[in-house]
Enzyme design. Structure first.
Site, PDB file in Angstrom:
ATOM      1  N   ASP A 155       0.825  -1.208   0.000  1.00  0.00           N
ATOM      2  CA  ASP A 155       0.000   0.000   0.000  1.00  0.00           C
ATOM      3  C   ASP A 155       0.861   1.260   0.000  1.00  0.00           C
ATOM      4  O   ASP A 155       0.333   2.355  -0.145  1.00  0.00           O
ATOM      5  CB  ASP A 155      -0.930   0.007   1.227  1.00  0.00           C
ATOM      6  CG  ASP A 155      -2.362  -0.276   0.829  1.00  0.00           C
ATOM      7  OD1 ASP A 155      -2.607  -0.451  -0.376  1.00  0.00           O
ATOM      8  OD2 ASP A 155      -3.233  -0.311   1.721  1.00  0.00           O
ATOM      9  N   ASP A 458     -10.438  -6.351  10.901  1.00  0.00           N
ATOM     10  CA  ASP A 458     -10.361  -7.769  11.254  1.00  0.00           C
ATOM     11  C   ASP A 458     -11.552  -8.162  12.132  1.00  0.00           C
ATOM     12  O   ASP A 458     -12.302  -9.084  11.820  1.00  0.00           O
ATOM     13  CB  ASP A 458      -9.031  -8.088  11.955  1.00  0.00           C
ATOM     14  CG  ASP A 458      -8.645  -7.070  13.009  1.00  0.00           C
ATOM     15  OD1 ASP A 458      -9.349  -6.050  13.164  1.00  0.00           O
ATOM     16  OD2 ASP A 458      -7.630  -7.292  13.700  1.00  0.00           O
TER      17      ASP A 458
HETATM   18  O1  LIG Z   1      -3.713   1.404   4.704  1.00  0.00           O
HETATM   19  C1  LIG Z   1      -3.171   0.412   5.197  1.00  0.00           C
HETATM   20  C2  LIG Z   1      -2.850   0.311   6.572  1.00  0.00           C
HETATM   21  C3  LIG Z   1      -2.225  -0.833   7.046  1.00  0.00           C
HETATM   22  N1  LIG Z   1      -1.917  -1.848   6.204  1.00  0.00           N
HETATM   23  C4  LIG Z   1      -1.245  -3.070   6.731  1.00  0.00           C
HETATM   24  O2  LIG Z   1      -2.029  -3.618   7.750  1.00  0.00           O
HETATM   25  C5  LIG Z   1      -1.225  -4.323   8.674  1.00  0.00           C
HETATM   26  C6  LIG Z   1      -1.608  -3.956  10.092  1.00  0.00           C
HETATM   27  O3  LIG Z   1      -1.349  -2.609  10.342  1.00  0.00           O
HETATM   28  P1  LIG Z   1      -0.540  -2.119  11.619  1.00  0.00           P
HETATM   29  O4  LIG Z   1      -0.326  -0.668  11.476  1.00  0.00           O
HETATM   30  O5  LIG Z   1       0.632  -2.995  11.855  1.00  0.00           O
HETATM   31  O6  LIG Z   1      -1.632  -2.333  12.739  1.00  0.00           O
HETATM   32  P2  LIG Z   1      -1.583  -3.171  14.112  1.00  0.00           P
HETATM   33  O7  LIG Z   1      -2.389  -2.417  15.094  1.00  0.00           O
HETATM   34  O8  LIG Z   1      -0.220  -3.560  14.503  1.00  0.00           O
HETATM   35  O9  LIG Z   1      -2.374  -4.464  13.635  1.00  0.00           O
HETATM   36  C7  LIG Z   1      -3.387  -5.153  14.330  1.00  0.00           C
HETATM   37  O10 LIG Z   1      -4.645  -4.520  14.168  1.00  0.00           O
HETATM   38  C8  LIG Z   1      -5.115  -4.377  12.832  1.00  0.00           C
HETATM   39  C9  LIG Z   1      -6.520  -3.833  12.871  1.00  0.00           C
HETATM   40  O11 LIG Z   1      -6.574  -2.589  13.424  1.00  0.00           O
HETATM   41  C10 LIG Z   1      -5.121  -5.710  12.115  1.00  0.00           C
HETATM   42  O12 LIG Z   1      -5.414  -5.508  10.766  1.00  0.00           O
HETATM   43  C11 LIG Z   1      -3.782  -6.371  12.235  1.00  0.00           C
HETATM   44  O13 LIG Z   1      -3.784  -7.624  11.606  1.00  0.00           O
HETATM   45  C12 LIG Z   1      -3.441  -6.521  13.697  1.00  0.00           C
HETATM   46  O14 LIG Z   1      -2.178  -7.163  13.834  1.00  0.00           O
HETATM   47  C13 LIG Z   1       0.227  -3.984   8.349  1.00  0.00           C
HETATM   48  O15 LIG Z   1       0.822  -5.112   7.761  1.00  0.00           O
HETATM   49  C14 LIG Z   1       0.106  -2.831   7.364  1.00  0.00           C
HETATM   50  O16 LIG Z   1       1.111  -2.872   6.428  1.00  0.00           O
HETATM   51  C15 LIG Z   1      -2.232  -1.762   4.861  1.00  0.00           C
HETATM   52  O17 LIG Z   1      -1.954  -2.678   4.096  1.00  0.00           O
HETATM   53  N2  LIG Z   1      -2.848  -0.642   4.387  1.00  0.00           N
END
Ligand SMILES: O=c1ccn([C@@H]2O[C@H](COP(=O)(O)OP(=O)(O)O[C@H]3O[C@H](CO)[C@@H](O)[C@H](O)[C@H]3O)[C@@H](O)[C@H]2O)c(=O)[nH]1
Ligand SMILES: [Mn+2]
Length: 560
Positions: A155, A458
């Site tokens: 992204d 999710d």
């Molecule tokens: O516009 C976006 C924003 C994020 N991501 C991806 O989404 C994932 C999760 O994002 P992150 O910023 O790491 O969020 P976390 O809070 O660490 O993630 C938790 O919370 C998210 C929901 O809020 C879930 O989607 C994740 O699986 C879960 O691990 C990462 O691999 C990002 O690269 C995208 O592909 N596009």
């Protein structure tokens, strides 16, 4: 599944046509003690609330009244959390899988194909070498290699990430045969070399190859662009030419690049490789992108047009595979005719690396990612945790009994793609479905695919699937299946909490609120369990009240 272990203590075994079982489920011990304790605790909560109510009716002063009211509200919120927590404590279950029995009921050649989705969004926050390690760790799964397709969604639309994956594709031709020959457990090279396994000359050599790739990827990241000296073929140059002058991360055409083709690319031992495909969906400032849910829906369609595997694994780019057997464990449920028809997904816990032993910041989120999920599992199944989850593709297209057909038949979950991934018609369709206007006025995000409307896509997606009648299963083997990263700075941790709280409240106050719609569709226990997460942010009320009121009351001589 179906018959959940409520009320019994026996282990439930599912065996297929007299063959050895693929999995068992048994209720966790100690639930009886917890129920007795819960009954006593409930009585004391009632007594406390009665006391508050009584004092409210006979207040002596206005200050006294206000303090008591604030405490009553706080205690009501705490009561809600306590009651909803009990739903997780009623029927927690523990499952075991027997992946070694899988080949007794089906040939390896009959295992279903697997599409892996890896999401990344920013090369500076999520270093490309980490994405490379995650991709390599799943490409090297103990699973028929030509059945695996790894799709990386970028992204951030970054040439740096594409470069890293091109290098990964080359390194994989050495790494995959090395892992299989030596039966390596840590199939992410970084994790493997950290354990100092380099005692054979073969291991020393492969470490050198890895280190030189890592240096290249990091140099390119540092320079911020892929210079000519790093480009080794015309084909690669052509790919990087897509980063034209007006290409920005918020505004660019779709880039889909097949880096490894399972129908023809071979490793150094002569065996076929999995597919490795880089996807950066089209972005435009004029169209909503729906964050990660939007990225995942684009991947659903792109993979649908290229391979359309019936099983999908979703991963964040920091979720390394820690056990090559993991897909076999998931298949114990996904290939079992007894569980499969209603099963939307098999969720593995989120377990993190690099947390210190005492975990004083509670970064492990054990309750969220392991304990409560076992409770969910004894009801209708765990919530979706965003990563480490094997889905049936069919579950994205309507309820188990009625298929929600996509706009083009080629994207239907049972469509068989009979053309190679690099054929012109397949690539043309893949680009078409990755465009940013493709979804307008369609069911994507509402009835099909990952659901929009919440930053916690999710939670929202898993919840809506369960409301449609799908079940899910929690699979928590002794050796962690995946290892992820937690935010390490206070700022990142607070941002994460804020994002989660907003995302959850968005569902809590929508027309699909677990408290209303959820209770109706899933019953009281599941509805309450989901409602607890939705209204998680309400913790701030009792925390604030109890942090200040008692002290203020004491200082001002108000007796409460
Ligand atoms: O516009 C976006 C924003 C994020 N991501 C991806 O989404 C994932 C999760 O994002 P992150 O910023 O790491 O969020 P976390 O809070 O660490 O993630 C938790 O919370 C998210 C929901 O809020 C879930 O989607 C994740 O699986 C879960 O691990 C990462 O691999 C990002 O690269 C995208 O592909 N596009
Ligand atoms: Mn994350």
């Amino acid at each position: 599944m179906g018959a959940h272990p409520q009320g019994g203590s026996a282990i439930q075994v599912t065996s297929i046509g007299g063959h050895p079982p693929l999995h068992t489920v048994k209720p966790l011990g100690r639930t009886l003690f917890n129920r007795v304790f819960a009954a006593i605790y409930a009585l004391s909560i009632l007594a406390l609330l009665f006391y508050h109510a009584k004092t409210l009716f006979y207040p002596t002063t206005l200050v006294y009244f206000s303090v008591t009211l604030a405490l009553l509200i706080s205690d009501l919120v705490l009561t809600f959390f306590w009651v909803s927590t009990q739903t997780f404590r009623m029927f927690p279950v523990c499952r075991k899988q027997f992946p070694e029995n899988l080949t007794k009921i089906m040939e390896r050649s009959d295992f279903p194909a697997l599409d892996v989705f890896i999401c990344t969004a920013d090369p500076y926050k999520e270093p490309p070498i980490g994405v490379v390690n995650t991709a390599l760790s799943v490409m090297a799964y103990d699973y028929p290699t030509e059945k695996i397709s790894v799709y990386v969604s970028d992204d951030g639309g970054s040439a740096l990430t594409l470069f890293a994956l091109m290098e990964a594709a080359k390194f994989a031709t050495h790494w995959l045969p090395f892992c299989k020959k030596n039966n390596v457990l840590e199939r992410s090279p970084e994790a493997y070399f950290e354990l100092n396994h380099t005692c054979t000359s073969e291991a020393v050599n492969i470490k050198k190859v890895y280190e030189s790739m890592k240096v290249k990827v990091e140099q390119v990241l540092e320079r911020g662009k892929v210079d000519d000296e790093y480009i080794s073929s015309d084909q690669e140059r052509e790919a990087f030419n897509k980063w034209t002058r007006n290409f920005t991360r918020q505004d660019h055409a779709a880039v889909i690049q097949v880096l490894l083709d399972a129908s023809k690319d071979k490793d150094i031992a002569g065996y076929l490789m999995p597919n490795l495909i880089y996807v950066s969906r089209e972005k435009s400032k004029a169209s909503p992108h729906h964050f990660k849910a939007g990225a995942l829906n684009a991947l659903l369609r792109v993979s649908g047009s290229m391979t359309n595997a019936p099983i999908i694994l979703t991963l964040d780019c920091d979720s390394l595979s820690n056990d090559p057997e993991t897909p076999l464990r998931a298949m114990c449920y996904l290939c079992d005719p007894a569980t499969r028809p209603q099963l939307a997904y098999v969720q593995f816990p989120q377990i993190f690396r690099g947390i210190n032993k005492s975990d004083i910041y509670n970064a492990e989120f054990k309750r969220l990612y392991q304990i409560n999920v076992m409770g969910f599992d004894g009801l209708s199944g765990p919530n979706y945790l965003g990563t480490g989850c094997f889905f049936q593709r069919r579950a994205f297209y309507g309820s188990p009994s009625s298929l929600a057909s996509p706009e083009i038949p080629d994207l239907a979950p049972d469509y068989i793609v009979d053309k190679p991934v690099q054929s012109q018609s397949v690539l043309a369709l893949a680009h078409q479905v990755a465009s940013c206007n493709y979804e307008s006025r369609s069911n994507w995000g509402s009835k099909i695919g990952f659901r929009y409307g919440s930053l916690s896509e999710d939670y929202h997606t898993g919840f809506r699937m369960q409301c449609e009648g799908w079940k899910s299963i929690f699979c928590d083997p002794d050796r962690p299946a995946f290892l992820g990263d937690v935010p390490i700075t206070l700022n990142d941790a607070l941002n994460q909490q804020k994002r989660w709280s907003i995302g959850l409240l968005e569902v809590g106050f929508s027309k699909y609120s677990p408290a209303t719609f959820g209770v109706k569709a899933l019953g009281l226990s599941m509805g309450l369990a989901y409602a607890q997460s939705a209204f998680w942010a309400m913790w701030s009320i009792p925390i604030t009240a109890y942090a200040f009121l008692p002290q203020l009351a004491l200082l001002n001589k108000v007796y409460i």
